[in-house]
Design a protein around this motif. Structure first.
Motif, PDB file in Angstrom:
ATOM      1  N   ARG A 170      61.358  58.379  83.920  1.00 16.67           N
ATOM      2  CA  ARG A 170      60.867  59.316  82.901  1.00 16.67           C
ATOM      3  C   ARG A 170      61.784  59.230  81.687  1.00 16.67           C
ATOM      4  N   LEU A 171      61.191  59.038  80.499  1.00 21.50           N
ATOM      5  CA  LEU A 171      61.937  58.862  79.259  1.00 21.50           C
ATOM      6  C   LEU A 171      61.640  59.979  78.276  1.00 21.50           C
ATOM      7  N   TYR A 172      62.651  60.335  77.508  1.00 21.10           N
ATOM      8  CA  TYR A 172      62.505  61.306  76.418  1.00 21.10           C
ATOM      9  C   TYR A 172      62.320  60.517  75.130  1.00 21.10           C
ATOM     10  N   ILE A 173      61.316  60.873  74.346  1.00 21.12           N
ATOM     11  CA  ILE A 173      61.094  60.224  73.058  1.00 21.12           C
ATOM     12  C   ILE A 173      61.215  61.294  71.993  1.00 21.12           C
ATOM     13  N   GLY A 174      62.199  61.168  71.129  1.00 22.58           N
ATOM     14  CA  GLY A 174      62.442  62.141  70.080  1.00 22.58           C
ATOM     15  C   GLY A 174      62.191  61.553  68.707  1.00 22.58           C
ATOM     16  N   ASN A 175      62.161  62.411  67.704  1.00 15.73           N
ATOM     17  CA  ASN A 175      61.956  62.043  66.310  1.00 15.73           C
ATOM     18  C   ASN A 175      60.628  61.308  66.129  1.00 15.73           C
ATOM     19  N   LEU A 176      59.611  61.771  66.826  1.00 16.05           N
ATOM     20  CA  LEU A 176      58.282  61.170  66.704  1.00 16.05           C
ATOM     21  C   LEU A 176      57.614  61.646  65.418  1.00 16.05           C
ATOM     22  N   SER A 177      56.769  60.812  64.887  1.00 14.00           N
ATOM     23  CA  SER A 177      55.931  61.213  63.771  1.00 14.00           C
ATOM     24  C   SER A 177      54.974  62.296  64.263  1.00 14.00           C
ATOM     25  N   TYR A 178      54.693  63.271  63.414  1.00 16.78           N
ATOM     26  CA  TYR A 178      53.820  64.364  63.820  1.00 16.78           C
ATOM     27  C   TYR A 178      52.365  63.895  63.969  1.00 16.78           C
ATOM     28  N   GLU A 179      52.056  62.740  63.388  1.00 20.10           N
ATOM     29  CA  GLU A 179      50.701  62.198  63.490  1.00 20.10           C
ATOM     30  C   GLU A 179      50.530  61.302  64.716  1.00 20.10           C
ATOM     31  N   ALA A 180      51.600  61.013  65.435  1.00 19.25           N
ATOM     32  CA  ALA A 180      51.517  60.118  66.590  1.00 19.25           C
ATOM     33  C   ALA A 180      50.702  60.763  67.704  1.00 19.25           C
ATOM     34  N   SER A 181      49.811  59.973  68.281  1.00 20.25           N
ATOM     35  CA  SER A 181      49.010  60.475  69.386  1.00 20.25           C
ATOM     36  C   SER A 181      49.519  59.867  70.691  1.00 20.25           C
ATOM     37  N   GLU A 182      49.057  60.410  71.801  1.00 19.76           N
ATOM     38  CA  GLU A 182      49.472  59.888  73.103  1.00 19.76           C
ATOM     39  C   GLU A 182      48.998  58.453  73.288  1.00 19.76           C
ATOM     40  N   ASN A 183      47.841  58.107  72.715  1.00 20.26           N
ATOM     41  CA  ASN A 183      47.358  56.723  72.811  1.00 20.26           C
ATOM     42  C   ASN A 183      48.252  55.757  72.038  1.00 20.26           C
ATOM     43  N   ASP A 184      48.747  56.173  70.856  1.00 21.87           N
ATOM     44  CA  ASP A 184      49.650  55.328  70.075  1.00 21.87           C
ATOM     45  C   ASP A 184      50.919  55.030  70.861  1.00 21.87           C
ATOM     46  N   ILE A 185      51.470  56.060  71.491  1.00 21.41           N
ATOM     47  CA  ILE A 185      52.710  55.885  72.249  1.00 21.41           C
ATOM     48  C   ILE A 185      52.457  55.037  73.493  1.00 21.41           C
ATOM     49  N   GLN A 186      51.329  55.264  74.142  1.00 17.33           N
ATOM     50  CA  GLN A 186      51.014  54.482  75.333  1.00 17.33           C
ATOM     51  C   GLN A 186      50.853  53.009  74.973  1.00 17.33           C
ATOM     52  N   ASP A 187      50.210  52.695  73.850  1.00 21.43           N
ATOM     53  CA  ASP A 187      50.059  51.307  73.418  1.00 21.43           C
ATOM     54  C   ASP A 187      51.415  50.669  73.129  1.00 21.43           C
ATOM     55  N   LEU A 188      52.340  51.438  72.551  1.00 19.09           N
ATOM     56  CA  LEU A 188      53.674  50.913  72.258  1.00 19.09           C
ATOM     57  C   LEU A 188      54.436  50.594  73.538  1.00 19.09           C
ATOM     58  N   PHE A 189      54.395  51.507  74.508  1.00 18.12           N
ATOM     59  CA  PHE A 189      55.167  51.329  75.737  1.00 18.12           C
ATOM     60  C   PHE A 189      54.501  50.368  76.723  1.00 18.12           C
ATOM     61  N   LYS A 190      53.216  50.082  76.550  1.00 14.40           N
ATOM     62  CA  LYS A 190      52.533  49.125  77.425  1.00 14.40           C
ATOM     63  C   LYS A 190      53.152  47.742  77.328  1.00 14.40           C
ATOM     64  N   GLY A 191      53.740  47.423  76.210  1.00 10.62           N
ATOM     65  CA  GLY A 191      54.371  46.130  76.025  1.00 10.62           C
ATOM     66  C   GLY A 191      55.592  45.926  76.903  1.00 10.62           C
ATOM     67  N   PHE A 192      56.102  46.968  77.518  1.00  6.97           N
ATOM     68  CA  PHE A 192      57.299  46.871  78.342  1.00  6.97           C
ATOM     69  C   PHE A 192      57.006  47.041  79.823  1.00  6.97           C
TER      70      PHE A 192
END
Length: 177
Positions: free
Chosen positions: A63-85
């Motif tokens: 489980r990871l903490y992600i801070g300083n996110l853009s307020y416009e970021a959606s859960e799908n945007d973050i999931q697409d970013l982390f899918k690469g890992f």
């Protein structure tokens, strides 16, 4: 070689009056002192280093903490970013319960611990949607901080029963009769 003499300093009106009375004392010009070198001054003059200690926390859970996110970021945007890992188990962005807008942080849970460690290593400090993300292992305080405030996983407030019942709700008032 003779030294050139300095021109006399012009006295102000009040200084002339004090000189006539005999109370005027000429002030010697102060020597310009070099600023004291202290630890604080020395640190202030050095270039700032990026926060490395934050990303060096050992990743002992997926489980990871992600801070300083853009307020416009959606859960799908973050999931697409982390899918690469690696495979992503869940993504959770924390929302303000009144305005339903992002608070700028969230949590990502990966299936593999090695994938989570690689995410921390690579993504911490990287720009994402205009802001530098902070990625680290989630500690218990971060994980349960929003739960302690009476919020569920979706960021909505949960209604809790009052601890003390009022006399009108059926509790005896102490008087009989």
């Amino acid at each position: 070689m003779p030294r050139p003499e300095k021109a006399p300093v012009k006295l102000t009106f009040w200084q002339k009056i004090l000189k006539v009375i005999g109370l005027y004392k000429p002030v010697k010009p102060r020597k310009r002192l070099e600023p004291k070198v202290t630890v604080r001054n020395a640190r202030m003059n050095q270039p700032k280093e990026r926060s490395v200690s934050f990303s060096k926390m050992p990743t002992n859970a997926p489980r990871l903490y992600i801070g300083n996110l853009s307020y416009e970021a959606s859960e799908n945007d973050i999931q697409d970013l982390f899918k690469g890992f690696g495979r992503v188990r869940s993504v959770e962005i924390i929302y303000n319960p009144r305005t339903h807008k992002s608070k700028g942080y969230g949590f990502v849970e990966m299936y593999e611990l090695a994938d989570a460690a690689r995410c921390v290593e690579v993504l911490h400090g990287q720009p994402f949607m205009g802001r530098e993300m902070m990625v680290s292992a989630a500690n218990e305080r971060q994980e349960h901080e929003h739960e302690e405030r009476g919020q569920n996983a979706a960021g909505l407030e949960e209604k809790k029963e009052p601890l003390i019942q009022s006399p009108a709700s059926g509790a005896s008032s102490g008087r009989e009769g």
